[in-house]
Design an enzyme around this catalytic site. Structure first.
Site, short mmCIF file in Angstrom:
data_model
loop_
_atom_site.label_atom_id
_atom_site.label_comp_id
_atom_site.label_asym_id
_atom_site.label_seq_id
_atom_site.Cartn_x
_atom_site.Cartn_y
_atom_site.Cartn_z
N THR A 44 0.85 -1.19 0.00
CA THR A 44 0.00 0.00 0.00
C THR A 44 0.88 1.24 0.00
OG1 THR A 44 -0.18 -0.17 2.41
CG2 THR A 44 -1.97 -1.17 1.11
N VAL A 46 0.81 4.54 2.58
CA VAL A 46 1.31 5.12 3.83
C VAL A 46 2.10 4.06 4.61
CG1 VAL A 46 0.67 6.18 6.05
CG2 VAL A 46 -0.56 6.81 3.96
N CYS A 47 1.64 2.82 4.57
CA CYS A 47 2.25 1.74 5.36
C CYS A 47 3.76 1.61 5.13
CB CYS A 47 1.55 0.42 5.08
SG CYS A 47 -0.21 0.43 5.48
N PRO A 48 4.25 1.57 3.87
CA PRO A 48 5.70 1.40 3.72
C PRO A 48 6.49 2.57 4.26
CG PRO A 48 4.67 1.75 1.58
CD PRO A 48 3.56 1.56 2.58
N LEU A 51 6.69 1.84 8.08
CA LEU A 51 7.54 0.70 8.38
C LEU A 51 9.00 1.00 8.09
CD1 LEU A 51 5.22 -2.17 7.08
CD2 LEU A 51 5.52 -1.39 9.43
#
Length: 187
Positions: A44, A46-48, A51
């Protein structure tokens, strides 16, 4: 119902870490500080970024004795595929928990049932397995590893200094407060 001071519930799942598939249970978390970092889905947007931010600060978490567990409802296989194809995710050295059944996500009350995905939830767990910090943000709002580190330092300070509390914006080495009758109305 507040999650603060709640004890984490038992879990047993597959995970991806350091090029290997492993099993992780709640027993693996016992006795140390941990962050459970829930995010909606692999591959996806925003997630990377979140993380990767954690990965860039991972050594600082380790110096504090904190282990990071990222969690989504994807499988450990999807985590490996994402790790192998994304430059941002390829930096990750912490454990990526797979939660395809949603058990862990539901245990922490961050499941969006109609989507089968997790909210952006951050939980800091103390060595006794009790939740000390909870942060849940909207899907489009990314989190900041440096702010999380600041909060963990405050939680660890308070845990090791009974009778003291950390005021707003407290940073390591700054003055704390000792709640007493003498302070009422003077702050």
């Amino acid at each position: 119902m507040s999650r603060i001071n709640a004890t984490i519930k038992p879990f047993d799942t597959h995970a991806y870490r350091d090029g290997k598939f492993i099993r992780v249970t709640d027993a693996d978390v016992a006795g140390k500080w941990a962050v459970f970092f829930f995010y909606p889905a692999d591959f996806t947007f925003v997630c990377p970024t979140e993380l990767e931010d954690l990965a860039d600060h991972y050594d600082m978490f380790q110096k504090l004795g904190v282990e990071i567990y990222s969690v989504s409802t994807d499988t450990h296989f999807a985590h490996k595929a994402w790790h192998d194809t994304s430059p941002a995710i390829g930096k990750i050295r912490y454990t990526m928990l797979g939660d395809p059944t949603g058990t862990i996500t539901r245990n922490f009350d961050v499941m969006v049932e109609e989507e089968g995905l997790a909210d952006r939830g951050t939980f800091v767990v103390d060595p006794q397995g009790r939740i000390q910090i909870v942060e849940i943000t909207a899907g489009g709002v990314g989190r900041d590893a440096q702010e999380l580190l600041r909060k963990i330092k405050a939680a660890q300070y308070v845990a090791s200094h009974p009778g003291e509390v950390c005021p707003a914006k407290w940073k390591e080495g700054e003055t704390t407060l000792s709640p007493s009758l003498d302070l009422i109305g003077k702050i």
